[in-house]
Design an enzyme around this catalytic site. Structure first.
Site, PDB file in Angstrom:
ATOM      1  N   HIS A   1     -50.952  13.856  58.848  1.00 30.35           N
ATOM      2  CA  HIS A   1     -49.652  13.381  59.305  1.00 30.35           C
ATOM      3  C   HIS A   1     -49.212  14.141  60.559  1.00 30.35           C
ATOM      4  O   HIS A   1     -48.464  13.606  61.387  1.00 30.35           O
ATOM      5  CB  HIS A   1     -48.588  13.572  58.218  1.00 30.35           C
ATOM      6  CG  HIS A   1     -48.772  12.689  57.024  1.00 30.35           C
ATOM      7  ND1 HIS A   1     -49.603  13.029  55.988  1.00 30.35           N
ATOM      8  CD2 HIS A   1     -48.235  11.492  56.715  1.00 30.35           C
ATOM      9  CE1 HIS A   1     -49.568  12.074  55.071  1.00 30.35           C
ATOM     10  NE2 HIS A   1     -48.749  11.127  55.484  1.00 30.35           N
TER      11      HIS A   1
ATOM     12  N   ASP B   1     -54.969   4.002  57.333  1.00 26.91           N
ATOM     13  CA  ASP B   1     -53.823   4.852  57.047  1.00 26.91           C
ATOM     14  C   ASP B   1     -52.786   4.578  58.139  1.00 26.91           C
ATOM     15  O   ASP B   1     -53.064   3.885  59.127  1.00 26.91           O
ATOM     16  CB  ASP B   1     -54.246   6.324  57.007  1.00 26.91           C
ATOM     17  CG  ASP B   1     -53.358   7.168  56.086  1.00 26.91           C
ATOM     18  OD1 ASP B   1     -52.232   6.726  55.780  1.00 26.91           O
ATOM     19  OD2 ASP B   1     -53.784   8.265  55.683  1.00 26.91           O
TER      20      ASP B   1
END
Length: 348
Positions: free
Chosen positions: A184, A255
């Site tokens: 992230h 993702d």
């Protein structure tokens, strides 16, 4: 009644607990095929069911998903059973793998049944990453540090999901457990050789694919000694390894393309294009509405009948009534078991 539209290759998100006019336009865009819900979209079970019903009225065919694996990653809390992190099943089994399997299958069923009772198609679960003891972002989200144990318990969790009519998505292919960085926030680099990854990280994926795993999410991780591209943008990992060597014929979801681990590919339009070219069937664009709109416009005429066929298999298989579920003996027993694992009230 709304006509069924083709499923586009983009999965979007929403800003809050209700639909805004511009979000309604995005949901009906021809490139839209999915919607992922977050905690900000949830206030109560009734509000969630009303939101989903409004979405279904606009797009009956759209895939509705959520990250709801348990532990740190569970978007809906109050009104849903609090699920333990994946590692807890083995820890609470007194060394008995069969006991841990029962726990994991029960949790998978309970998670899926409660979501299906809100007409949500699937959760991005289970985690198939093998914990190597160095990744905080994976950590107790992994079922085990042993590849075969992780596979056994993830398969049990997926078996429970299947009993509730929900498809499973294994993540994060080929394995996120061998790097310390959080994708992230950064682009992790895994420098292990392919042979080591095959012997360890790929084992749960291989076993779950043999079980009939319906979906896979690749990792935003570069396996430097194998391919210079992150797995989610790599034809080698998706087409050669996942599709050809492992024989996976289900849906591949990128993702989130807004994560730092995807930034190497350029802007969001470039990221989406590269992910689809690498073999993803659907790309996630979250937390950046303007970027999502740009991706939609860039893919307005995108069509892939094979991808659409794979994606349609992710739809929930049968409806569940929430009131009937919450009054059932199966639900009551499952909540009691999960509460004993949590050592806290199972339903909040």
């Amino acid at each position: 009644m709304k006509s069924v539209k083709p499923l586009g290759p983009v999965m979007l998100d929403l800003r809050g607990p209700s639909l805004s006019p511009d979000e309604k336009d995005k949901l009906t865009h021809p490139a839209t095929g999915g919607l992922i819900l977050f905690s900000r979209n949830y206030e109560s079970p009734d509000q969630l069911m009303n939101l989903v019903a409004e979405i279904r009225a606009l797009r009956p065919d759209i895939l509705i998903a959520v990250d709801h694996e348990g532990g740190r990653v569970q978007r809906f809390r109050e009104g849903f059973t609090r699920l333990p992190p994946a590692s807890r099943y083995r820890e609470r089994s007194n060394g008995q793998l069969e006991t841990a399997e029962t726990m994991a299958e029960t949790a998978g069923w309970l998670m899926a049944a409660e979501l299906r009772a809100a007409d949500i198609d699937f959760s991005f679960a289970p985690v198939l990453d093998v914990d190597c003891g160095i990744s905080d972002i994976i950590g107790n989200r992994s079922f085990s540090r042993d590849p075969l144990e992780a596979a056994t318990l993830a398969r049990a969790f997926a078996r429970g999901m299947r009993r509730a009519g929900m498809a499973a998505v294994g993540k994060h292919f080929p394995g996120h457990g061998g790097v310390a960085e959080d994708s992230h926030l950064a682009l992790p680099i895994d420098r292990r050789p392919l042979a080591e990854i095959e012997a360890r990280d790929l084992q749960p994926f291989r076993i779950l694919i043999e079980f009939g795993l319906e979906g896979v999410m690749p990792a935003h991780v570069v396996f430097e000694n194998v391919d210079k591209r992150p797995a989610g943008f790599s034809p080698f990992w998706i087409r050669d390894v996942l599709r050809h060597r492992l024989g996976f014929d289900g849906a591949v979801f990128s993702d989130d393309l807004s994560m730092a681990g995807a930034a190497f590919a350029g802007n969001h339009v470039d990221r989406a294009r590269l992910a689809l070219e690498a073999g993803c069937d659907m790309v996630l664009v979250c937390n950046m509405p303007d970027a999502a709109e740009e991706v939609l416009e860039s893919l307005e005429n995108h069509a892939n009948t094979e991808s659409e066929s794979r994606l349609r298999r992710m739809r929930g298989r049968f409806p569940l009534d929430r009131n009937a579920l919450l009054s059932s003996e199966d639900w009551g027993r499952a909540v009691e078991l999960i509460a004993s694992i949590n050592e806290q009230p199972g339903y909040a």
